[in-house]
Design a protein around this motif. Structure first.
Motif, PDB file in Angstrom:
ATOM      1  N   VAL A   1       0.841  -1.129  -0.061  1.00 54.78           N
ATOM      2  CA  VAL A   1       0.245  -0.026  -0.057  1.00 54.78           C
ATOM      3  C   VAL A   1       1.093   1.440  -0.064  1.00 54.78           C
ATOM      4  N   ASP A   2       0.446   2.380  -0.880  1.00 54.86           N
ATOM      5  CA  ASP A   2       1.465   3.135  -0.643  1.00 54.86           C
ATOM      6  C   ASP A   2       1.206   4.379   0.508  1.00 54.86           C
ATOM      7  N   PRO A   3       2.029   4.537   1.623  1.00 48.89           N
ATOM      8  CA  PRO A   3       1.579   5.469   2.450  1.00 48.89           C
ATOM      9  C   PRO A   3       1.053   6.830   2.302  1.00 48.89           C
ATOM     10  N   ALA A   4       1.187   6.903   1.322  1.00 49.52           N
ATOM     11  CA  ALA A   4       0.738   8.687   0.092  1.00 49.52           C
ATOM     12  C   ALA A   4      -0.790   7.965  -0.144  1.00 49.52           C
ATOM     13  N   ASP A   5      -1.598   7.223  -0.068  1.00 49.05           N
ATOM     14  CA  ASP A   5      -2.265   6.740  -0.995  1.00 49.05           C
ATOM     15  C   ASP A   5      -2.928   7.212   0.697  1.00 49.05           C
ATOM     16  N   HIS A   6      -3.940   7.732   1.188  1.00 54.45           N
ATOM     17  CA  HIS A   6      -4.487   8.167   2.504  1.00 54.45           C
ATOM     18  C   HIS A   6      -5.672   7.079   2.530  1.00 54.45           C
ATOM     19  N   ARG A   7      -6.431   7.292   0.896  1.00 58.67           N
ATOM     20  CA  ARG A   7      -7.492   6.269   1.382  1.00 58.67           C
ATOM     21  C   ARG A   7      -7.041   4.990   0.952  1.00 58.67           C
ATOM     22  N   ALA A   8      -5.898   4.578   0.254  1.00 59.01           N
ATOM     23  CA  ALA A   8      -5.781   3.087   0.431  1.00 59.01           C
ATOM     24  C   ALA A   8      -5.526   3.205   1.509  1.00 59.01           C
ATOM     25  N   VAL A   9      -4.597   2.846   2.479  1.00 58.67           N
ATOM     26  CA  VAL A   9      -3.967   3.018   3.865  1.00 58.67           C
ATOM     27  C   VAL A   9      -5.610   2.792   4.768  1.00 58.67           C
ATOM     28  N   ILE A  10      -6.575   3.757   4.826  1.00 56.84           N
ATOM     29  CA  ILE A  10      -7.856   3.531   5.423  1.00 56.84           C
ATOM     30  C   ILE A  10      -8.400   2.711   4.949  1.00 56.84           C
ATOM     31  N   GLY A  11      -8.545   2.343   3.962  1.00 65.22           N
ATOM     32  CA  GLY A  11      -8.929   1.002   3.294  1.00 65.22           C
ATOM     33  C   GLY A  11      -8.468  -0.151   3.371  1.00 65.22           C
ATOM     34  N   PHE A  12      -7.446  -0.534   3.565  1.00 65.15           N
ATOM     35  CA  PHE A  12      -6.519  -1.135   4.858  1.00 65.15           C
ATOM     36  C   PHE A  12      -7.167  -1.864   5.889  1.00 65.15           C
ATOM     37  N   CYS A  13      -7.070  -0.695   6.765  1.00 60.90           N
ATOM     38  CA  CYS A  13      -7.068  -0.923   8.023  1.00 60.90           C
ATOM     39  C   CYS A  13      -8.589  -1.563   8.260  1.00 60.90           C
ATOM     40  N   ARG A  14      -9.839  -0.643   7.356  1.00 63.22           N
ATOM     41  CA  ARG A  14     -10.995  -1.661   7.001  1.00 63.22           C
ATOM     42  C   ARG A  14     -11.214  -2.494   7.173  1.00 63.22           C
ATOM     43  N   ARG A  15     -10.379  -3.069   5.959  1.00 64.10           N
ATOM     44  CA  ARG A  15     -10.451  -4.714   5.224  1.00 64.10           C
ATOM     45  C   ARG A  15      -9.658  -5.441   6.603  1.00 64.10           C
ATOM     46  N   HIS A  16      -8.694  -5.126   6.639  1.00 71.44           N
ATOM     47  CA  HIS A  16      -7.675  -6.009   8.250  1.00 71.44           C
ATOM     48  C   HIS A  16      -7.656  -6.095   9.594  1.00 71.44           C
ATOM     49  N   SER A  17      -9.296  -5.563   9.683  1.00 72.78           N
ATOM     50  CA  SER A  17      -9.472  -4.261  10.565  1.00 72.78           C
ATOM     51  C   SER A  17      -8.673  -4.572  12.021  1.00 72.78           C
ATOM     52  N   VAL A  18      -7.554  -3.471  11.481  1.00 69.72           N
ATOM     53  CA  VAL A  18      -6.742  -2.755  12.358  1.00 69.72           C
ATOM     54  C   VAL A  18      -6.639  -1.360  13.277  1.00 69.72           C
ATOM     55  N   GLY A  19      -6.416  -2.166  14.186  1.00 71.75           N
ATOM     56  CA  GLY A  19      -7.682  -1.147  15.720  1.00 71.75           C
ATOM     57  C   GLY A  19      -6.248  -0.028  15.706  1.00 71.75           C
ATOM     58  N   LEU A  20      -4.696  -0.032  15.605  1.00 71.76           N
ATOM     59  CA  LEU A  20      -4.259   1.175  15.745  1.00 71.76           C
ATOM     60  C   LEU A  20      -2.921   0.830  14.341  1.00 71.76           C
ATOM     61  N   VAL A  21      -2.715   2.961  14.316  1.00 66.99           N
ATOM     62  CA  VAL A  21      -1.754   2.576  12.752  1.00 66.99           C
ATOM     63  C   VAL A  21      -0.714   3.497  13.903  1.00 66.99           C
ATOM     64  N   MET A  22       0.406   3.009  13.562  1.00 63.55           N
ATOM     65  CA  MET A  22       1.397   3.374  14.422  1.00 63.55           C
ATOM     66  C   MET A  22       2.752   4.485  12.995  1.00 63.55           C
ATOM     67  N   ILE A  23       2.610   5.420  13.326  1.00 69.64           N
ATOM     68  CA  ILE A  23       3.253   6.139  11.750  1.00 69.64           C
ATOM     69  C   ILE A  23       4.763   6.544  12.397  1.00 69.64           C
ATOM     70  N   GLY A  24       5.583   5.428  11.745  1.00 65.37           N
ATOM     71  CA  GLY A  24       7.076   6.078  11.760  1.00 65.37           C
ATOM     72  C   GLY A  24       7.628   7.594  11.654  1.00 65.37           C
ATOM     73  N   PRO A  25       7.821   7.810  10.394  1.00 63.98           N
ATOM     74  CA  PRO A  25       8.937   8.699   9.857  1.00 63.98           C
ATOM     75  C   PRO A  25       7.687  10.089   9.846  1.00 63.98           C
ATOM     76  N   GLU A  26       8.653  11.588   9.683  1.00 66.46           N
ATOM     77  CA  GLU A  26       7.995  12.680   9.483  1.00 66.46           C
ATOM     78  C   GLU A  26       7.208  12.561   8.656  1.00 66.46           C
ATOM     79  N   ALA A  27       7.402  12.422   7.230  1.00 66.12           N
ATOM     80  CA  ALA A  27       7.094  12.680   6.101  1.00 66.12           C
ATOM     81  C   ALA A  27       5.343  13.038   5.957  1.00 66.12           C
ATOM     82  N   PRO A  28       5.351  11.222   5.970  1.00 67.76           N
ATOM     83  CA  PRO A  28       3.048  10.813   6.633  1.00 67.76           C
ATOM     84  C   PRO A  28       2.850  11.489   7.508  1.00 67.76           C
ATOM     85  N   LEU A  29       3.291  12.153   8.696  1.00 72.93           N
ATOM     86  CA  LEU A  29       2.467  12.906   9.237  1.00 72.93           C
ATOM     87  C   LEU A  29       2.231  14.836   9.016  1.00 72.93           C
ATOM     88  N   VAL A  30       3.212  15.296   8.249  1.00 72.28           N
ATOM     89  CA  VAL A  30       3.125  16.670   8.097  1.00 72.28           C
ATOM     90  C   VAL A  30       2.627  16.759   6.724  1.00 72.28           C
TER      91      VAL A  30
END
Ligand code: AMP
Ligand code: GLY
Length: 430
Positions: free
Chosen positions: A46-75
């Motif tokens: 999944v491309d972390p820059a594609d926020h919709r794709a990340v959200i979709g992934f979380c839904r499909r895999h019942s992700v409860g928590l997302v830990m974001i390591g680097p600064e770029a996606p946070l900024v």
């Protein structure tokens, strides 16, 4: 709980290793991950820059928590978008992430909240920058305003050096990060990295470390993202921690909360210990790399439990993070050419042998090619060990380094020198 970890560096390998030890962990996923992370996590495409794709992934895999390591996606506001969909996130939203994303933002906040830091001027053109240089004299500190991966800072000893730095920044060498520059007063002292967990309001200390930013032995050569680190930094004693919490960290967290943009996640304060006390050099809105590797080696608490408490705003009820009294030290193996263009594709061997003695080899810029592990980035491995003292950890780490075969790479041979010198001075003084 299923967890998604965003990132692909040595920092994220250390986080994955620690998260995987939690009894609360369901399934760990990582995006984009690396071969080291893949030992603990299912790596997803999944491309972390594609926020919709990340959200979709979380839904499909019942992700409860997302830990974001680097600064770029946070900024870039990934945390905001995930939170808007009701997900728990470890990492700040876009606005408070400007603490790292814009040096001008942090400087203005420091002025407003009375936080000790170097005097500064922000200039968006060459003329204003030259005027500012005259105010502060030399050595002068010149920084690109935006994100520049630790490479956007020049300490200019003379006017010629300063002019060359301004040329590079205003001529587009740093992309948009160089649209404006910040010129600062030079602060003299020793640098320390201090980490805190913040849940919007409550702040819990999360350890100290010292990094080695220059590429060469004896702290020579150009700045890098970090060639090695150790923890704890003994110079950062309880009194300095108390002052830093009172004078720097708490006022920052309070100011952001009052502005309606509370900070949540790990906050990394880069400090200069000056004669007048601790002063802020910069904030980062994520764990340091390679500081994270040494912190995770020493962390005894459950990282996932703390991350959930942070994300839920429940740190006030959480037990204080516990760290081992042992020291940890990490040596970065980088690919030849770093911090310039690193040699790619060099084969790496001997990790098992290096780890046989209890060291841990975190992978940063690696890839697997036809079953071989090869270098794919600037910083390639972070070889990490613990010991009763920083000196012992240093010896253990270099023993592990020497067990690794990586002919197209190099490392500094003096990681930890400050602390080792300090220890030997103390033992001489009895
Ligand atoms: P930064 O990216 O702001 O952390 O700067 C990178 C490095 O430059 C820091 O880790 C310091 O070693 C050095 N530095 C930055 N600002 C100053 C300052 N005002 N005085 C002295 N050294 C500085
Ligand atoms: N090691 C310095 C950093 O992560 O910014």
């Amino acid at each position: 709980m299923n967890v998604l970890l965003i990132g692909s560096g040595g920092r994220e390998h250390a986080l994955a290793w620690k998260l995987a030890q939690s009894p609360l962990m369901g399934k760990l996923y990582a995006v984009p991950g690396n071969p080291g992370i893949a030992e603990y996590a299912e790596v997803a495409r999944v491309d972390p820059a594609d926020h919709r794709a990340v959200i979709g992934f979380c839904r499909r895999h019942s992700v409860g928590l997302v830990m974001i390591g680097p600064e770029a996606p946070l900024v870039d506001g990934l945390a905001d978008n995930l939170r808007a969909m009701g997900l728990l996130v470890f990492g700040p939203n876009r606005e408070p992430a400007r603490l790292e994303g814009s040096k001008g933002f942090t400087k203005a906040l420091c002025t407003r909240a009375g936080i000790p830091t170097a005097a500064y001027a922000r200039a968006s053109d060459r003329l204003a920058a030259e005027a500012a240089l005259e105010t502060f004299g030399f050595p002068a500190v010149i920084k690109a305003d935006g994100l520049a991966a630790g490479k956007g800072v020049v300490i200019a000893a003379s006017e010629d050096e300063a002019k060359a730095a301004l040329d590079a920044m205003f001529d587009g060498g740093f992309g948009a990060a160089g649209d404006a520059v910040v010129i600062e007063e030079f602060m003299e002292g020793e640098e320390v990295s201090f980490f805190v967990l913040v849940d919007g309001e409550t702040v819990l200390p999360f350890g100290s470390a010292q990094d080695h930013k220059r590429v060469g032995d004896g702290d020579t050569g150009p700045n890098t993202g970090g060639m090695g680190a150790y923890s704890p930094a003994s110079i950062f004693d309880a009194e300095l921690e108390r002052r830093t919490m009172d004078e720097i960290v708490r006022p920052t967290v309070r100011t952001l909360a009052e502005a309606g943009t509370p900070y949540s996640g790990i906050l990394y304060a880069g400090l200069m210990l000056t004669r007048e006390g601790p002063k802020l050099v910069e904030y980062n809105v994520r764990f340091g790399d390679p500081e994270c590797q040494v912190l995770m080696m020493r962390l005894e608490s459950d990282l996932l439990e703390l991350a959930i408490a942070t994300a839920r705003g429940e740190l006030a009820q959480a037990p204080a993070p516990r760290f081992s009294d042992r020291a940890a030290l990490t040596v970065v193996l980088a690919a030849d050419g770093y911090p310039g263009t690193p040699a790619k594709g060099g084969e790496i061997g001997g990790i098992d042998r290096a780890e046989a003695s209890g060291a841990k080899v975190f992978q940063a810029g690696t890839a697997s090619e036809d079953g071989r592990l090869v270098a794919s980035g600037g910083r390639v491995l972070a070889v990490t060990a613990t010991g009763a003292t920083v000196g012992d950890a240093q010896q253990a780490a270099y023993r592990a380094v020497d067990a690794i075969r990586f002919p197209t790479g190099f490392c500094r041979r003096d990681i930890g020198w400050r602390e080792v010198e300090r220890l030997s001075r103390e033992s001489l003084q009895g």
